[in-house]
Design an enzyme around this catalytic site. Structure first.
Site, short mmCIF file in Angstrom:
data_model
loop_
_atom_site.label_atom_id
_atom_site.label_comp_id
_atom_site.label_asym_id
_atom_site.label_seq_id
_atom_site.Cartn_x
_atom_site.Cartn_y
_atom_site.Cartn_z
N HIS A 93 -9.57 45.49 -10.44
CA HIS A 93 -7.68 45.69 -10.37
C HIS A 93 -7.24 46.93 -8.85
O HIS A 93 -6.09 47.43 -8.43
CB HIS A 93 -7.29 46.17 -11.45
CG HIS A 93 -7.26 47.26 -11.59
ND1 HIS A 93 -8.88 47.85 -12.38
CD2 HIS A 93 -6.65 48.79 -12.04
CE1 HIS A 93 -8.91 48.93 -12.34
NE2 HIS A 93 -7.39 49.73 -12.11
C1 UD1 Z 1 -2.61 51.41 -12.91
C2 UD1 Z 1 -3.18 53.17 -13.07
C3 UD1 Z 1 -4.27 53.27 -12.85
C4 UD1 Z 1 -5.32 52.37 -13.83
C5 UD1 Z 1 -4.99 50.67 -14.17
C6 UD1 Z 1 -5.26 50.66 -15.31
C7 UD1 Z 1 -1.27 54.11 -11.31
C8 UD1 Z 1 -1.30 54.65 -9.70
N1 UD1 Z 1 -2.32 53.42 -11.43
O1 UD1 Z 1 -2.81 50.50 -12.08
O2 UD1 Z 1 -4.90 54.06 -12.04
O3 UD1 Z 1 -6.38 52.29 -13.31
O4 UD1 Z 1 -3.21 51.05 -14.54
O5 UD1 Z 1 -4.97 49.36 -15.62
O6 UD1 Z 1 -1.04 54.68 -12.30
N2 UD1 Z 1 1.45 44.88 -14.64
C9 UD1 Z 1 1.63 43.62 -15.84
N3 UD1 Z 1 1.83 44.66 -17.14
C10 UD1 Z 1 1.58 45.30 -18.03
C11 UD1 Z 1 1.13 46.75 -17.14
C12 UD1 Z 1 1.25 45.60 -15.07
O7 UD1 Z 1 2.27 42.55 -15.56
O8 UD1 Z 1 1.09 45.75 -19.14
C13 UD1 Z 1 1.60 44.39 -13.39
C14 UD1 Z 1 2.58 45.07 -12.64
O9 UD1 Z 1 3.66 43.98 -12.43
C15 UD1 Z 1 2.16 45.06 -11.33
C16 UD1 Z 1 0.48 45.50 -11.78
O10 UD1 Z 1 0.49 45.08 -12.14
O11 UD1 Z 1 2.17 44.50 -10.71
C17 UD1 Z 1 0.22 46.80 -11.69
O12 UD1 Z 1 0.96 47.62 -12.41
P1 UD1 Z 1 0.74 49.50 -12.06
O13 UD1 Z 1 1.04 50.11 -13.10
O14 UD1 Z 1 1.74 49.63 -11.56
O15 UD1 Z 1 -0.65 49.84 -11.55
P2 UD1 Z 1 -2.04 49.21 -12.06
O16 UD1 Z 1 -2.90 48.78 -11.05
O17 UD1 Z 1 -1.84 49.01 -13.45
#
Ligand code: UD1
Length: 373
Positions: free
Chosen positions: A213
């Site tokens: 991820h």
């Molecule tokens: C975040 C953390 C990372 C951790 C990871 C675990 C930061 C900078 N990064 O990264 O350290 O290892 O979480 O998962 O905080 N999304 C969904 N549903 C959700 C959550 C996210 O669809 O429940 C999608 C969002 O729309 C977005 C993407 O996933 O496009 C990324 O989510 P985000 O929380 O920004 O960062 P992660 O890549 O999950």
């Protein structure tokens, strides 16, 4: 009575806060030090899908959060700013004596900044870890959170060196072990291996778990094409189960490569697994291949070989004592390492010190005795 707020936001936060919550509850029940500590949990809503959030609250027997800020996704600045605006309101209303943030996600630094600006003492759980790679958003979050935290709770000795080198006050660094391992030990009792393996048509030691991820691995087409090549290679040697992070699904679809992955024989792409299922999945695997931070520690505890698809790690103890191997994500290097592990499974040298299931208790006692007395 004293009041403490702990923050959860993203998937890896729940397992770090659950043992601390249980420990405070137990101290209160035993009237420890005559010091009742009210412990509130604030969920920022950085992660909001059921499998990324509430499934963990359920599996770890956490209570429903006292506040849910519902911030959702956005650019880093948007997400961080939204969390700060909402969290500030909670802090102004509740006036806690201490704020606890865990790990290295955007919710950690956002709430840490609010605490610092409101002059509320801040404690950072999992302080001092450093990859020394400032292109990782998490590294920025780690360094800055430690700078504004008064109390630094650490999981491994490398963190001590890093914090001292950065000028931290030695009296405020506490080596307590790893709350994520506390949660793993707590949840291990609930595992039903046979059920999981049967439901997913898997056999012990006959498959590999993969998770991906990190933006550096999934946010560009070339990298996703390269991993497809690796999956194709590996799927001829072992079955693969791949719980796909929402970010990765989104990017695969954006680059029109999702269907190619789906059609690969021997590759099982599944939704993100709940905590118990994921632990079960890891502990029965032949090896794990990942770019996660926490999985490096969980596989170390479980003594399952782990290939970490990154050039740096903030968790060097998993390499010194454990089964973790840091592998530059390039096709020939990954294939070489896959073959090494298939020939001979590395074993853990010894358990990292204090990864014994008691980190949460140590943290709660230090807070009740030394910090909020
Ligand atoms: C975040 C953390 C990372 C951790 C990871 C675990 C930061 C900078 N990064 O990264 O350290 O290892 O979480 O998962 O905080 N999304 C969904 N549903 C959700 C959550 C996210 O669809 O429940 C999608 C969002 O729309 C977005 C993407 O996933 O496009 C990324 O989510 P985000 O929380 O920004 O960062 P992660 O890549 O999950």
């Amino acid at each position: 009575m004293k009041k403490v707020i702990s923050v959860v936001g993203a998937r890896p936060n729940f397992m770090k806060v659950a043992p601390i919550h249980r420990a405070f509850t137990s101290l209160n029940e035993n009237n420890y030090n005559n010091n009742h500590i009210e412990h509130l949990i604030v969920h920022t809503g950085q992660h909001y899908d059921f499998n990324m959030s509430y499934a963990f609250i359920r599996d770890l027997e956490l209570p429903q959060p006292d506040y849910f800020l519902g911030v959702g996704s956005g650019t880093h600045s948007e997400q961080t700013a939204k969390i700060m605006i909402q969290f500030e309101k909670v802090v102004q209303k509740e006036k806690p004596d201490l704020i606890i943030v865990v790990g290295d996600v955007n919710s950690t630094i956002a709430c840490g900044l609010v605490a610092a600006k409101q002059l509320i003492p801040l404690a950072h759980i999992e302080a001092g870890l450093r990859s020394f790679d400032r292109t990782m958003p998490e590294e920025i979050n780690r360094v800055l959170t430690d700078k504004i935290s008064k109390y630094l709770f650490i999981t491994e000795k490398s963190a001590y060196r890093n914090l001292i080198n950065e000028g931290a006050d030695v009296d405020n660094i506490f080596f307590v072990g790893n709350t994520m391992i506390d949660s793993l030990i707590f949840a291990k009792n609930k595992i039903d291996n046979l059920n999981f393996l049967n439901n997913n048509n898997l056999e012990k030691d006959e498959y590999v778990v993969v998770t991906l991820h990190r933006p550096s691995n999934v946010d560009n087409r070339e990298s996703l094409e390269m991993f497809y090549d690796i999956f194709e290679y590996l799927s001829n040697l072992k079955k693969i189960i791949f719980p796909v992070h929402p970010r990765t699904t989104k990017k695969m679809k954006e680059f029109d490569i999702y269907n190619k992955y789906i059609s690969l024989k021997n590759l099982q792409m599944v939704e993100p697994l709940n905590y118990i299922d994921f632990l079960t999945c890891m502990m029965n695997a032949y090896f794990v291949m990942t770019d996660s931070g926490g999985i490096q520690e969980e596989t170390t505890y479980l003594d399952i070989p782990c290939i970490t698809l990154r050039t740096t790690t903030e968790r060097p103890i998993t390499i010194e004592l454990g089964t973790n191997r840091l592998i530059n994500p390039q096709p020939e290097i990954i294939k070489f390492e896959i073959n090494n592990i298939l020939k001979k499974r590395p074993k853990r040298i010894t358990m990292p010190p204090l990864w014994d299931g008691n980190a949460g208790n140590r943290i709660a006692r230090i807070i009740a005795t030394n910090i909020l007395n």
